[in-house]
Scaffold this active site. Structure first.
Site, short mmCIF file in Angstrom:
data_model
loop_
_atom_site.label_atom_id
_atom_site.label_comp_id
_atom_site.label_asym_id
_atom_site.label_seq_id
_atom_site.Cartn_x
_atom_site.Cartn_y
_atom_site.Cartn_z
N ASP A 130 -30.69 17.41 19.60
CA ASP A 130 -30.95 16.16 18.64
C ASP A 130 -30.98 14.87 19.39
O ASP A 130 -30.43 13.90 19.28
CB ASP A 130 -29.60 15.87 17.65
CG ASP A 130 -28.29 15.81 18.43
OD1 ASP A 130 -27.43 15.13 17.79
OD2 ASP A 130 -28.25 15.82 19.59
N HIS A 154 -22.93 13.78 28.47
CA HIS A 154 -22.53 15.11 27.70
C HIS A 154 -23.34 16.13 27.95
O HIS A 154 -23.15 17.10 28.37
CB HIS A 154 -22.23 14.77 26.24
CG HIS A 154 -21.26 13.57 25.99
ND1 HIS A 154 -19.73 13.78 26.07
CD2 HIS A 154 -21.62 12.45 25.22
CE1 HIS A 154 -19.28 12.61 25.58
NE2 HIS A 154 -20.37 11.68 25.15
O1 RIB Z 1 -20.22 14.37 21.31
C1 RIB Z 1 -21.71 14.09 22.32
C2 RIB Z 1 -22.63 15.01 21.75
O2 RIB Z 1 -22.80 14.30 20.40
C3 RIB Z 1 -23.73 14.73 22.52
O3 RIB Z 1 -24.83 15.86 22.22
C4 RIB Z 1 -24.56 13.79 21.97
O4 RIB Z 1 -25.98 13.82 22.04
C5 RIB Z 1 -24.18 13.67 20.57
O5 RIB Z 1 -25.27 14.62 19.80
CA CA Z 2 -26.82 15.82 21.72
#
Ligand code: RIB
Ligand code: CA
Length: 313
Positions: free
Chosen positions: A8, A233
Protein backbone atom coordinates in the site's frame (compact mmCIF):
# COMPACT_ATOMS: atom_id res chain seq x y z
CA UNK A 1 14.45 -15.58 -5.15
CA UNK A 2 11.48 -14.41 -7.27
CA UNK A 3 8.99 -12.35 -5.29
CA UNK A 4 5.45 -10.99 -5.59
CA UNK A 5 4.96 -7.83 -3.54
CA UNK A 6 1.53 -6.83 -2.18
CA UNK A 7 1.70 -3.30 -0.84
CA UNK A 8 0.00 0.00 0.00
CA UNK A 9 2.71 2.51 -1.01
CA UNK A 10 3.31 4.22 1.27
CA UNK A 11 6.74 5.56 2.16
CA UNK A 12 8.17 2.49 3.87
CA UNK A 13 6.62 0.32 1.14
CA UNK A 14 8.72 2.35 -1.32
CA UNK A 15 11.84 1.64 0.75
CA UNK A 16 11.02 -2.09 0.60
CA UNK A 17 11.09 -1.89 -3.22
CA UNK A 18 14.45 -0.09 -3.09
CA UNK A 19 15.72 -2.80 -0.75
CA UNK A 20 14.58 -5.67 -2.97
CA UNK A 21 15.97 -4.04 -6.11
CA UNK A 22 19.41 -3.90 -4.48
CA UNK A 23 19.56 -7.63 -3.64
CA UNK A 24 21.62 -9.39 -6.32
CA UNK A 25 19.82 -12.73 -6.16
CA UNK A 26 16.29 -11.31 -5.84
CA UNK A 27 13.76 -10.44 -8.54
CA UNK A 28 10.41 -8.70 -8.10
CA UNK A 29 8.08 -10.44 -10.57
CA UNK A 30 4.89 -8.45 -9.90
CA UNK A 31 3.33 -5.90 -7.56
CA UNK A 32 -0.24 -5.88 -6.23
CA UNK A 33 -1.70 -2.83 -4.53
CA UNK A 34 -4.21 -2.57 -1.71
CA UNK A 35 -6.06 0.08 0.33
CA UNK A 36 -4.29 1.07 3.53
CA UNK A 37 -1.91 4.00 3.82
CA UNK A 38 -3.84 5.66 1.00
CA UNK A 39 -6.84 4.72 -1.17
CA UNK A 40 -5.99 1.93 -3.61
CA UNK A 41 -6.04 4.18 -6.69
CA UNK A 42 -3.34 6.34 -5.10
CA UNK A 43 -1.40 3.27 -3.97
CA UNK A 44 -1.57 1.97 -7.56
CA UNK A 45 -0.40 5.24 -9.10
CA UNK A 46 2.44 5.30 -6.54
CA UNK A 47 3.45 1.73 -7.33
CA UNK A 48 3.55 2.61 -11.05
CA UNK A 49 5.58 5.75 -10.29
CA UNK A 50 8.01 3.70 -8.19
CA UNK A 51 8.58 0.92 -10.75
CA UNK A 52 9.28 3.62 -13.35
CA UNK A 53 11.65 5.48 -11.01
CA UNK A 54 13.45 2.27 -9.97
CA UNK A 55 13.59 0.93 -13.52
CA UNK A 56 11.78 -2.26 -12.55
CA UNK A 57 9.75 -3.56 -15.50
CA UNK A 58 7.00 -5.54 -13.74
CA UNK A 59 3.19 -5.58 -13.88
CA UNK A 60 1.28 -3.59 -11.26
CA UNK A 61 -2.21 -4.91 -10.52
CA UNK A 62 -4.71 -2.90 -8.53
CA UNK A 63 -6.33 -4.73 -5.64
CA UNK A 64 -9.00 -4.22 -3.03
CA UNK A 65 -10.35 -0.73 -2.47
CA UNK A 66 -11.70 -1.51 1.00
CA UNK A 67 -11.49 -4.02 3.84
CA UNK A 68 -13.63 -7.17 3.90
CA UNK A 69 -15.87 -6.12 6.77
CA UNK A 70 -15.35 -2.54 7.88
CA UNK A 71 -15.31 0.93 6.30
CA UNK A 72 -12.18 2.15 4.50
CA UNK A 73 -9.75 4.08 6.69
CA UNK A 74 -6.44 5.45 5.42
CA UNK A 75 -3.29 6.98 6.94
CA UNK A 76 -2.33 10.13 5.06
CA UNK A 77 -1.27 11.65 8.40
CA UNK A 78 1.62 9.18 8.37
CA UNK A 79 2.48 8.98 4.65
CA UNK A 80 1.30 12.35 3.30
CA UNK A 81 -1.70 13.32 1.15
CA UNK A 82 -0.22 11.51 -1.84
CA UNK A 83 1.21 8.56 0.12
CA UNK A 84 4.80 9.51 -0.69
CA UNK A 85 5.42 12.42 1.64
CA UNK A 86 4.17 15.00 -0.85
CA UNK A 87 6.78 13.91 -3.42
CA UNK A 88 4.77 11.43 -5.51
CA UNK A 89 5.42 13.63 -8.54
CA UNK A 90 3.96 13.42 -12.05
CA UNK A 91 1.33 10.90 -13.06
CA UNK A 92 2.86 7.54 -14.09
CA UNK A 93 3.25 6.84 -17.80
CA UNK A 94 2.65 3.10 -17.46
CA UNK A 95 -0.82 1.56 -17.21
CA UNK A 96 -1.71 -0.95 -14.53
CA UNK A 97 -2.44 -4.48 -15.67
CA UNK A 98 -6.00 -5.57 -16.43
CA UNK A 99 -6.29 -8.21 -13.70
CA UNK A 100 -6.87 -7.57 -10.02
CA UNK A 101 -4.08 -8.04 -7.48
CA UNK A 102 -5.79 -11.16 -6.14
CA UNK A 103 -6.13 -12.65 -9.65
CA UNK A 104 -2.50 -11.77 -10.42
CA UNK A 105 -1.35 -13.49 -7.21
CA UNK A 106 -3.36 -16.65 -7.95
CA UNK A 107 -2.38 -16.83 -11.64
CA UNK A 108 1.32 -16.39 -10.90
CA UNK A 109 1.21 -18.97 -8.10
CA UNK A 110 -0.60 -21.50 -10.32
CA UNK A 111 1.91 -20.94 -13.15
CA UNK A 112 4.95 -21.21 -10.84
CA UNK A 113 3.93 -23.73 -8.17
CA UNK A 114 6.14 -23.49 -5.06
CA UNK A 115 8.59 -21.10 -6.74
CA UNK A 116 7.43 -17.59 -5.88
CA UNK A 117 7.83 -15.79 -2.58
CA UNK A 118 5.22 -13.33 -1.35
CA UNK A 119 5.99 -10.14 0.57
CA UNK A 120 2.75 -8.69 1.97
CA UNK A 121 3.39 -5.25 3.44
CA UNK A 122 -0.10 -3.76 3.50
CA UNK A 123 -3.50 -4.91 4.78
CA UNK A 124 -4.11 -8.54 3.79
CA UNK A 125 -7.35 -8.04 1.85
CA UNK A 126 -5.85 -9.16 -1.50
CA UNK A 127 -4.28 -12.28 0.02
CA UNK A 128 -7.59 -13.18 1.67
CA UNK A 129 -9.43 -12.71 -1.64
CA UNK A 130 -6.78 -14.80 -3.41
CA UNK A 131 -7.43 -17.59 -0.90
CA UNK A 132 -11.14 -17.45 -1.79
CA UNK A 133 -10.25 -17.86 -5.47
CA UNK A 134 -7.59 -20.53 -4.85
CA UNK A 135 -7.70 -22.33 -1.45
CA UNK A 136 -4.52 -24.21 -2.45
CA UNK A 137 -2.57 -20.92 -2.41
CA UNK A 138 -0.53 -21.94 0.69
CA UNK A 139 0.80 -24.94 -1.24
CA UNK A 140 1.37 -22.96 -4.43
CA UNK A 141 3.49 -20.19 -2.90
CA UNK A 142 7.05 -20.42 -1.60
CA UNK A 143 8.17 -18.39 1.41
CA UNK A 144 5.66 -15.80 2.61
CA UNK A 145 6.51 -12.82 4.81
CA UNK A 146 3.79 -10.56 6.19
CA UNK A 147 4.55 -7.23 7.84
CA UNK A 148 1.98 -6.92 10.62
CA UNK A 149 1.08 -7.45 14.23
CA UNK A 150 2.21 -6.33 17.66
CA UNK A 151 2.48 -9.40 19.91
CA UNK A 152 4.43 -8.35 23.00
CA UNK A 153 4.68 -4.61 22.31
CA UNK A 154 2.06 -1.86 22.02
CA UNK A 155 0.21 -1.29 18.79
CA UNK A 156 0.71 1.74 16.58
CA UNK A 157 -2.65 2.60 15.06
CA UNK A 158 -4.42 1.68 18.32
CA UNK A 159 -2.95 0.85 21.71
CA UNK A 160 -3.29 -2.86 20.86
CA UNK A 161 -3.27 -3.27 17.08
CA UNK A 162 -0.71 -2.76 14.32
CA UNK A 163 -1.93 -0.84 11.24
CA UNK A 164 -1.87 -3.53 8.53
CA UNK A 165 -3.86 -5.99 10.64
CA UNK A 166 -6.13 -3.26 12.01
CA UNK A 167 -7.02 -2.05 8.50
CA UNK A 168 -8.53 -5.49 7.75
CA UNK A 169 -8.72 -7.83 10.77
CA UNK A 170 -10.94 -10.40 9.02
CA UNK A 171 -8.47 -10.68 6.14
CA UNK A 172 -5.53 -11.07 8.52
CA UNK A 173 -7.31 -13.81 10.48
CA UNK A 174 -8.24 -15.65 7.26
CA UNK A 175 -4.58 -15.64 6.21
CA UNK A 176 -3.39 -16.91 9.60
CA UNK A 177 -5.98 -19.72 9.47
CA UNK A 178 -5.30 -20.69 5.82
CA UNK A 179 -2.54 -23.22 6.47
CA UNK A 180 0.55 -21.37 5.23
CA UNK A 181 3.39 -23.55 6.56
CA UNK A 182 6.12 -21.22 5.31
CA UNK A 183 4.72 -17.99 6.75
CA UNK A 184 6.78 -15.52 8.76
CA UNK A 185 5.19 -12.56 10.50
CA UNK A 186 7.35 -9.45 10.97
CA UNK A 187 5.63 -7.30 13.57
CA UNK A 188 6.28 -4.17 15.58
CA UNK A 189 8.19 -6.35 18.06
CA UNK A 190 11.16 -6.17 15.65
CA UNK A 191 10.38 -3.24 13.37
CA UNK A 192 10.11 -0.64 16.16
CA UNK A 193 13.51 -1.82 17.43
CA UNK A 194 14.94 -1.13 13.96
CA UNK A 195 14.31 2.59 14.39
CA UNK A 196 16.57 4.57 12.04
CA UNK A 197 17.90 7.65 13.87
CA UNK A 198 18.12 11.14 12.37
CA UNK A 199 21.86 10.58 11.80
CA UNK A 200 20.98 7.72 9.45
CA UNK A 201 18.80 10.09 7.45
CA UNK A 202 21.37 12.91 7.56
CA UNK A 203 23.97 10.56 6.04
CA UNK A 204 21.86 10.11 2.88
CA UNK A 205 22.74 12.23 -0.18
CA UNK A 206 20.71 15.43 -0.11
CA UNK A 207 19.13 14.81 -3.52
CA UNK A 208 18.23 11.13 -3.22
CA UNK A 209 14.52 10.42 -3.64
CA UNK A 210 14.19 8.23 -0.53
CA UNK A 211 15.52 11.11 1.56
CA UNK A 212 12.89 13.43 0.04
CA UNK A 213 9.95 11.11 0.75
CA UNK A 214 11.28 10.24 4.23
CA UNK A 215 11.03 13.85 5.41
CA UNK A 216 7.28 13.70 6.05
CA UNK A 217 7.52 10.20 7.56
CA UNK A 218 10.35 11.24 9.91
CA UNK A 219 8.37 14.28 11.04
CA UNK A 220 5.43 12.00 11.88
CA UNK A 221 7.67 9.57 13.79
CA UNK A 222 9.38 12.47 15.54
CA UNK A 223 6.03 13.57 16.94
CA UNK A 224 4.76 9.99 17.48
CA UNK A 225 7.87 8.75 19.30
CA UNK A 226 9.28 12.01 20.63
CA UNK A 227 12.62 11.21 18.94
CA UNK A 228 13.78 12.07 15.41
CA UNK A 229 14.17 9.38 12.78
CA UNK A 230 11.69 6.81 11.49
CA UNK A 231 10.68 3.14 11.63
CA UNK A 232 11.46 1.04 8.50
CA UNK A 233 8.67 -1.52 8.91
CA UNK A 234 8.32 -2.77 5.33
CA UNK A 235 11.98 -2.87 4.27
CA UNK A 236 12.78 -4.95 7.37
CA UNK A 237 10.08 -7.42 6.32
CA UNK A 238 11.65 -7.49 2.83
CA UNK A 239 15.09 -8.09 4.34
CA UNK A 240 13.83 -10.98 6.48
CA UNK A 241 12.21 -12.60 3.43
CA UNK A 242 15.48 -12.39 1.50
CA UNK A 243 17.77 -13.17 4.47
CA UNK A 244 15.89 -15.08 7.22
CA UNK A 245 19.12 -15.29 9.24
CA UNK A 246 18.74 -11.58 10.06
CA UNK A 247 16.10 -12.48 12.65
CA UNK A 248 15.20 -15.00 15.33
CA UNK A 249 11.72 -16.42 15.69
CA UNK A 250 9.13 -18.05 17.86
CA UNK A 251 6.77 -20.60 16.32
CA UNK A 252 3.16 -20.48 17.37
CA UNK A 253 -0.45 -20.55 16.30
CA UNK A 254 -1.87 -17.05 15.89
CA UNK A 255 -5.27 -15.45 15.50
CA UNK A 256 -6.58 -11.90 15.13
CA UNK A 257 -9.04 -10.51 17.66
CA UNK A 258 -12.20 -9.55 15.78
CA UNK A 259 -14.67 -8.50 18.47
CA UNK A 260 -12.78 -6.72 21.26
CA UNK A 261 -13.79 -3.12 21.87
CA UNK A 262 -10.16 -2.17 22.56
CA UNK A 263 -8.41 -5.11 20.91
CA UNK A 264 -9.96 -5.54 17.45
CA UNK A 265 -7.14 -6.15 14.98
CA UNK A 266 -4.66 -7.37 17.64
CA UNK A 267 -2.64 -10.49 16.94
CA UNK A 268 -2.97 -13.07 19.72
CA UNK A 269 -1.20 -16.30 20.64
CA UNK A 270 -1.66 -18.65 23.57
CA UNK A 271 1.83 -18.24 25.04
CA UNK A 272 1.08 -20.03 28.33
CA UNK A 273 3.32 -22.88 29.30
CA UNK A 274 0.99 -25.89 29.52
CA UNK A 275 2.32 -29.30 30.47
CA UNK A 276 1.72 -31.96 27.79
CA UNK A 277 -0.82 -33.70 29.99
CA UNK A 278 -2.39 -30.42 31.11
CA UNK A 279 -6.19 -30.56 31.41
CA UNK A 280 -6.34 -27.04 30.01
CA UNK A 281 -6.91 -26.69 26.27
CA UNK A 282 -5.24 -24.02 24.16
CA UNK A 283 -7.25 -20.87 23.37
CA UNK A 284 -6.33 -21.03 19.70
CA UNK A 285 -7.56 -23.96 17.61
CA UNK A 286 -4.89 -26.70 17.27
CA UNK A 287 -5.98 -27.02 13.63
CA UNK A 288 -4.24 -23.72 12.90
CA UNK A 289 -0.78 -24.16 11.38
CA UNK A 290 2.13 -22.94 13.48
CA UNK A 291 3.92 -20.03 11.81
CA UNK A 292 7.03 -18.04 12.65
CA UNK A 293 6.94 -14.68 14.43
CA UNK A 294 10.12 -12.60 14.35
CA UNK A 295 11.29 -11.84 17.89
CA UNK A 296 14.70 -10.18 17.34
CA UNK A 297 16.56 -8.84 14.30
CA UNK A 298 20.09 -7.71 13.48
CA UNK A 299 19.13 -4.04 13.19
CA UNK A 300 22.64 -2.69 12.56
CA UNK A 301 23.26 -5.00 9.60
CA UNK A 302 19.80 -4.31 8.21
CA UNK A 303 20.14 -0.53 8.48
CA UNK A 304 23.51 -0.67 6.71
CA UNK A 305 21.96 -2.78 3.95
CA UNK A 306 19.06 -0.35 3.66
CA UNK A 307 21.36 2.66 3.42
CA UNK A 308 23.21 1.01 0.52
CA UNK A 309 19.94 0.08 -1.16
CA UNK A 310 18.31 3.51 -1.03
CA UNK A 311 21.43 5.28 -2.27
CA UNK A 312 21.77 3.11 -5.38
CA UNK A 313 20.96 5.18 -8.48
O1 RIB B 1 2.29 -0.70 10.82
C1 RIB B 1 3.17 -0.45 9.76
C2 RIB B 1 2.58 -0.87 8.46
O2 RIB B 1 1.43 -0.09 8.18
C3 RIB B 1 3.54 -0.62 7.27
O3 RIB B 1 3.29 -1.57 6.26
C4 RIB B 1 3.15 0.75 6.80
O4 RIB B 1 3.42 0.94 5.40
C5 RIB B 1 1.66 0.71 7.03
O5 RIB B 1 1.07 0.09 5.90
CA1 CA C 1 2.83 -0.83 3.98
Amino acid sequence: MRIIVDADPGIDDALALYYLRAQADTEIVAIGTVHGNVPVHQATANALRLVERLGIDVPVAMGAAKPLAQPLRTAEDVHGHDGLGGHAGAEPKTARSHESAAEQLVNLARRNPGELGLLAIGPLTNVALALQIEPRLPELLGDVVVMGGALNVPGNITSQAEANFWHDPEAADLVLAAGFENLTIVGLDVTMASHAPQEWLDALPQDCYPRRILGFYADFYGSFLGKKGFVPHDPLAAAILVEPGLATYQEDRFAIELTGRYTRGKIVADQRFLAPDSPFGRDIAPERTKVRYATTADHATFLDQLRCAVTQP
